[in-house]
Design a protein around this motif. Structure first.
Motif, PDB file in Angstrom:
ATOM      1  N   ILE A 189       0.828  -1.209   0.000  1.00  0.00           N
ATOM      2  CA  ILE A 189       0.000   0.000   0.000  1.00  0.00           C
ATOM      3  C   ILE A 189       0.863   1.260   0.000  1.00  0.00           C
ATOM      4  O   ILE A 189       0.561   2.242  -0.685  1.00  0.00           O
ATOM      5  N   LYS A 190       1.950   1.234   0.742  1.00  0.00           N
ATOM      6  CA  LYS A 190       2.758   2.440   0.942  1.00  0.00           C
ATOM      7  C   LYS A 190       3.770   2.708  -0.181  1.00  0.00           C
ATOM      8  O   LYS A 190       4.162   3.860  -0.395  1.00  0.00           O
ATOM      9  N   ASP A 191       4.214   1.640  -0.882  1.00  0.00           N
ATOM     10  CA  ASP A 191       5.329   1.835  -1.823  1.00  0.00           C
ATOM     11  C   ASP A 191       4.908   2.177  -3.249  1.00  0.00           C
ATOM     12  O   ASP A 191       5.730   2.195  -4.167  1.00  0.00           O
ATOM     13  N   LYS A 197       0.006  -1.496  -9.964  1.00  0.00           N
ATOM     14  CA  LYS A 197      -0.552  -2.830 -10.179  1.00  0.00           C
ATOM     15  C   LYS A 197      -2.026  -2.963  -9.822  1.00  0.00           C
ATOM     16  O   LYS A 197      -2.646  -3.997 -10.106  1.00  0.00           O
ATOM     17  N   GLY A 198      -2.597  -1.962  -9.159  1.00  0.00           N
ATOM     18  CA  GLY A 198      -3.981  -2.063  -8.738  1.00  0.00           C
ATOM     19  C   GLY A 198      -4.106  -2.845  -7.450  1.00  0.00           C
ATOM     20  O   GLY A 198      -3.133  -3.014  -6.702  1.00  0.00           O
ATOM     21  N   LEU A 199      -5.313  -3.325  -7.182  1.00  0.00           N
ATOM     22  CA  LEU A 199      -5.566  -4.050  -5.938  1.00  0.00           C
ATOM     23  C   LEU A 199      -4.653  -5.263  -5.815  1.00  0.00           C
ATOM     24  O   LEU A 199      -4.479  -6.007  -6.778  1.00  0.00           O
ATOM     25  N   ALA A 235      -7.418  -3.619   5.249  1.00  0.00           N
ATOM     26  CA  ALA A 235      -6.243  -2.753   5.140  1.00  0.00           C
ATOM     27  C   ALA A 235      -6.491  -1.608   4.167  1.00  0.00           C
ATOM     28  O   ALA A 235      -6.094  -0.458   4.422  1.00  0.00           O
ATOM     29  N   LEU A 236      -7.139  -1.901   3.054  1.00  0.00           N
ATOM     30  CA  LEU A 236      -7.410  -0.866   2.060  1.00  0.00           C
ATOM     31  C   LEU A 236      -8.409   0.160   2.589  1.00  0.00           C
ATOM     32  O   LEU A 236      -8.259   1.368   2.343  1.00  0.00           O
ATOM     33  N   GLU A 261     -11.247   0.358  -9.578  1.00  0.00           N
ATOM     34  CA  GLU A 261     -11.714   0.942 -10.835  1.00  0.00           C
ATOM     35  C   GLU A 261     -13.226   1.161 -10.806  1.00  0.00           C
ATOM     36  O   GLU A 261     -13.760   1.954 -11.586  1.00  0.00           O
ATOM     37  N   ASN A 262     -13.905   0.458  -9.926  1.00  0.00           N
ATOM     38  CA  ASN A 262     -15.357   0.561  -9.818  1.00  0.00           C
ATOM     39  C   ASN A 262     -15.715   1.320  -8.548  1.00  0.00           C
ATOM     40  O   ASN A 262     -15.523   0.819  -7.436  1.00  0.00           O
TER      41      ASN A 262
END
Length: 287
Positions: A189-191, A197-199, A235-236, A261-262
């Motif tokens: 998440i941080k880098d 790359k997306g989820l 986490a997201l 994306e949605n």
């Protein structure tokens, strides 16, 4: 396998039982088949390659493989008696096990994921195997297939129970895996990987931990009560909550930055985890 290693041929075209001992040596190059395999073996030397890496063998270990997977067995020698049961998928047609066997996630386990049996557990499995073996060698009648499949079904149910015990007993190792999973997820998440790359997928995170997706999910479920994908979502959403407290971006921009994306999917997930829509959550900080 039988022909290549000078072993007796199976007595049934869709079912084979092989008793193994210290005199047997198995050496197979990579192959695929239409068979499920269940093995109980105390390996002295050699290895089984299934998926990406070698199975972890200790006293009383069981392995499970499924059709159309690459398997390699090299220079296997055994400490004492064991068995290999091979079962063609067509043998299950018309039986409930044809569908039920799909839910046993340990057929997808890979490296360091063999089942290590306690002595009393091994005795239970051997007793079931003896029943299957006796029926396998008897003259076939209208009851034979049902009795054999009932025995296989029992082995699978006990294996599921024993795997859960293994997760619990190896709590220190499992705990380290959970910690490392969370660390890798936060780093993702941080880098900036979300932007590139997306989820994150369960498979990607499992690869970084060098374990299979199914094993990771089962381990996390036992340790945390949540699956890998649920932990990813949590986490997201926690990261989304941090970003929604700032004025610099809209809700849709934040959702896109987090790999969603949605927008409607992001909103539903956010509400599921927080009880609020992301727009309402953001609004409360800037009224």
């Amino acid at each position: 396998m039988a022909v290549a290693n000078n072993l007796p041929l199976p007595e049934h075209p869709m079912l084979g039982l092989l008793r193994i001992n210290r005199e047997i040596k198995i050496n197979n190059a990579e192959y695929t088949s239409d068979f499920y395999m269940i093995g109980l073996k105390k390996v002295k030397t050699g290895y089984v390659l299934y998926g990406r890496t070698k199975f972890d063998h200790e006293t009383g270990s069981m392995i499970f493989t499924k059709p159309r997977q690459v398997i390699e067995m090299r220079n296997l020698e055994f400490e004492e008696d064991g068995y290999i049961l091979v079962l063609h998928e067509d043998f299950l047609i018309g039986h409930s096990l044809h569908e039920d066997i799909q839910r046993y996630s340990f057929f997808d386990y890979e490296t360091n994921e063999a089942l290590h049996l306690a002595p009393k557990e091994e005795k239970i499995i051997w007793n079931i195997f003896h029943t299957i073996e006796q029926e396998y060698k008897n003259t076939e009648d209208e009851f034979s297939k049902e009795i054999i499949l009932a025995g296989i079904n029992s082995i699978l149910k006990y294996a599921e129970r024993f795997y859960k015990r293994q997760f619990i007993n190896r709590k220190q190792l499992s705990g380290k895996t959970v910690t490392e999973f969370n660390k890798i997820l936060q780093q993702y998440i941080k880098d900036g990987s979300l932007d590139d790359k997306g989820l994150p997928s369960v498979g990607d995170l499992a690869n970084r931990l060098n374990i299979s997706s199914r094993y990771l999910t089962d381990l996390l479920k036992v340790e945390t009560g949540k699956t890998a994908i649920e932990l990813i979502h949590i986490a997201l959403i926690n990261e989304a909550k941090n970003r929604l407290r700032k004025k610099d971006k809209t809700v849709s921009e934040i959702a896109f930055d987090l790999g969603f994306e949605n927008m409607s999917y992001f909103s539903r997930l956010f509400k599921k985890e927080t009880g609020m829509l992301p727009t309402s959550y953001k609004k409360q900080f800037f009224e």
